[in-house]
Design an enzyme around this catalytic site. Structure first.
Site, PDB file in Angstrom:
ATOM      1  N   GLU A  14      23.247  80.058  26.203  1.00 11.18           N
ATOM      2  CA  GLU A  14      23.286  81.482  26.549  1.00 11.18           C
ATOM      3  C   GLU A  14      24.165  82.246  25.575  1.00 11.18           C
ATOM      4  OE1 GLU A  14      24.802  80.843  30.602  1.00 11.18           O
ATOM      5  OE2 GLU A  14      23.246  82.259  31.176  1.00 11.18           O
ATOM      6  N   ASP A  27      17.770  74.647  39.681  1.00  7.72           N
ATOM      7  CA  ASP A  27      17.483  73.438  40.456  1.00  7.72           C
ATOM      8  C   ASP A  27      17.681  73.783  41.920  1.00  7.72           C
ATOM      9  OD1 ASP A  27      20.416  72.485  41.310  1.00  7.72           O
ATOM     10  OD2 ASP A  27      20.501  73.258  39.273  1.00  7.72           O
TER      11      ASP A  27
HETATM   12  N1  SAH Z   1      24.823  70.090  30.383  1.00  8.49           N
HETATM   13  C1  SAH Z   1      25.621  71.225  30.720  1.00  8.49           C
HETATM   14  C2  SAH Z   1      26.429  70.914  31.947  1.00  8.49           C
HETATM   15  C3  SAH Z   1      26.154  71.870  32.980  1.00  8.49           C
HETATM   16  S1  SAH Z   1      27.125  71.666  34.428  1.00  8.49           S
HETATM   17  C4  SAH Z   1      26.529  71.579  29.583  1.00  8.49           C
HETATM   18  O1  SAH Z   1      26.944  70.701  28.868  1.00  8.49           O
HETATM   19  O2  SAH Z   1      26.840  72.771  29.418  1.00  8.49           O
HETATM   20  C5  SAH Z   1      26.244  72.694  35.487  1.00  8.49           C
HETATM   21  C6  SAH Z   1      26.335  74.166  35.227  1.00  8.49           C
HETATM   22  O3  SAH Z   1      25.301  74.822  35.930  1.00  8.49           O
HETATM   23  C7  SAH Z   1      27.622  74.790  35.721  1.00  8.49           C
HETATM   24  O4  SAH Z   1      27.925  75.905  34.923  1.00  8.49           O
HETATM   25  C8  SAH Z   1      27.262  75.212  37.160  1.00  8.49           C
HETATM   26  O5  SAH Z   1      27.899  76.424  37.477  1.00  8.49           O
HETATM   27  C9  SAH Z   1      25.748  75.399  37.141  1.00  8.49           C
HETATM   28  N2  SAH Z   1      24.949  74.731  38.173  1.00  8.49           N
HETATM   29  C10 SAH Z   1      23.596  74.655  38.124  1.00  8.49           C
HETATM   30  N3  SAH Z   1      23.108  73.946  39.161  1.00  8.49           N
HETATM   31  C11 SAH Z   1      24.177  73.541  39.896  1.00  8.49           C
HETATM   32  C12 SAH Z   1      24.313  72.739  41.070  1.00  8.49           C
HETATM   33  N4  SAH Z   1      23.252  72.194  41.668  1.00  8.49           N
HETATM   34  N5  SAH Z   1      25.558  72.504  41.557  1.00  8.49           N
HETATM   35  C13 SAH Z   1      26.623  73.033  40.909  1.00  8.49           C
HETATM   36  N6  SAH Z   1      26.555  73.781  39.800  1.00  8.49           N
HETATM   37  C14 SAH Z   1      25.345  74.051  39.263  1.00  8.49           C
END
Ligand code: SAH
Length: 250
Positions: free
Chosen positions: A13, A217
């Protein structure tokens, strides 16, 4: 002119935002890169939030202490909790709560001690304007994502929702955990890992704050499947298009 802070949860982003800023300069503080420049004639400071409440609160605090700012907007992804928040939808937060805050029995469950509240509201006017921008973008998703992503992720009639988002230091990725959250917080539309922390910092500083999250998700046993591809092909494109649409009319 109003200066806008943009916090992105995902590298993809932020990269998309930096790609459209013509003149960004990097200021490095506390191991974070703050990108100062312009976007569509607005002064902006863009930064990666980092993941989790503490990291995001630190980023927000440095941003507010070091840079003059009039509003802060957060973009990222979230897991859908309520039945209506489906993958590909966008949730604009009306408020945030930390689902893993629990100092009971000293304080009511979810209440942040010494703040006398569990819920941290976003700025209504800012949120309303972002929701309008999101509705505009989602009215023609193919324009922003292309036909392939629409087909791959079954994004046929994505919708915009406004309501409560809950945050905690956990990627919610089991159906059991998601059910527990739904039962204890039936109002919650979605779950993520940073928003409530940033909302709390913004309350401390009196900074107008809003947040836009693409549902990546359903916070269930399949939550991790295709997560990274979804961020790249859908969430980061929505974020860019929504912010751009919002700035155009600001
Ligand atoms: N691969 C990513 C890791 C993302 S962690 C990276 O390296 O940047 C997950 C991110 O998505 C966090 O910013 C969280 O706020 C959001 N998120 C999306 N789905 C989520 C869920 N099911 N539970 C908690 N956070 C979630």
């Amino acid at each position: 002119m109003a200066v806008i802070g943009i916090m992105s949860a995902m590298h993809e982003e932020l990269a998309a935002v930096l790609a459209v800023m013509p003149d960004e300069q990097c200021v490095r503080v506390a191991g974070r890169d703050f990108w100062v420049g312009h976007w569509q004639g607005h002064e902006v400071v863009a930064v990666l939030s980092r993941i989790g409440k503490v990291a995001a609160a630190t980023t927000a605090t440095v941003l507010l202490e070091r840079f003059k700012m009039d509003a802060l907007v957060f973009t990222g992804a979230a897991g859908g909790l309520s039945a209506e928040a489906q993958v590909g939808d966008v949730v604009v937060a009306s408020g945030f709560l930390q689902h893993d805050m629990d100092a009971s029995p000293l304080f009511p469950k979810h209440e942040v001690p010494l703040y006398g509240r569990s819920r941290f509201d976003t700025d209504p006017a800012l949120s309303h304007a972002l929701a309008a921008a999101a509705a505009q973008v989602l009215s023609d998703p193919a324009r922003h994502l292309g036909a392939q992503a629409i087909a791959d992720f079954h994004l046929h009639a994505p919708r915009v929702h406004q309501g409560l988002i809950v945050s905690g230091d956990r990627f919610v990725s089991t159906t059991a955990e998601s059910q527990v959250l739904r039962r204890s917080l039936p109002e919650a539309l979605a779950v993520e890992m940073e928003g409530a922390a940033v909302a709390q910092v913004c309350l401390d500083y009196g900074m107008p704050f809003a947040a836009v999250r693409t549902v990546s998700d359903r916070a269930d046993d399949d939550a991790h499947i295709d997560f990274n591809r979804f961020i790249r092909d859908v969430a980061s494109r929505y974020s860019l298009a929504i912010l751009s649409q919002w700035l155009m009319h600001r």
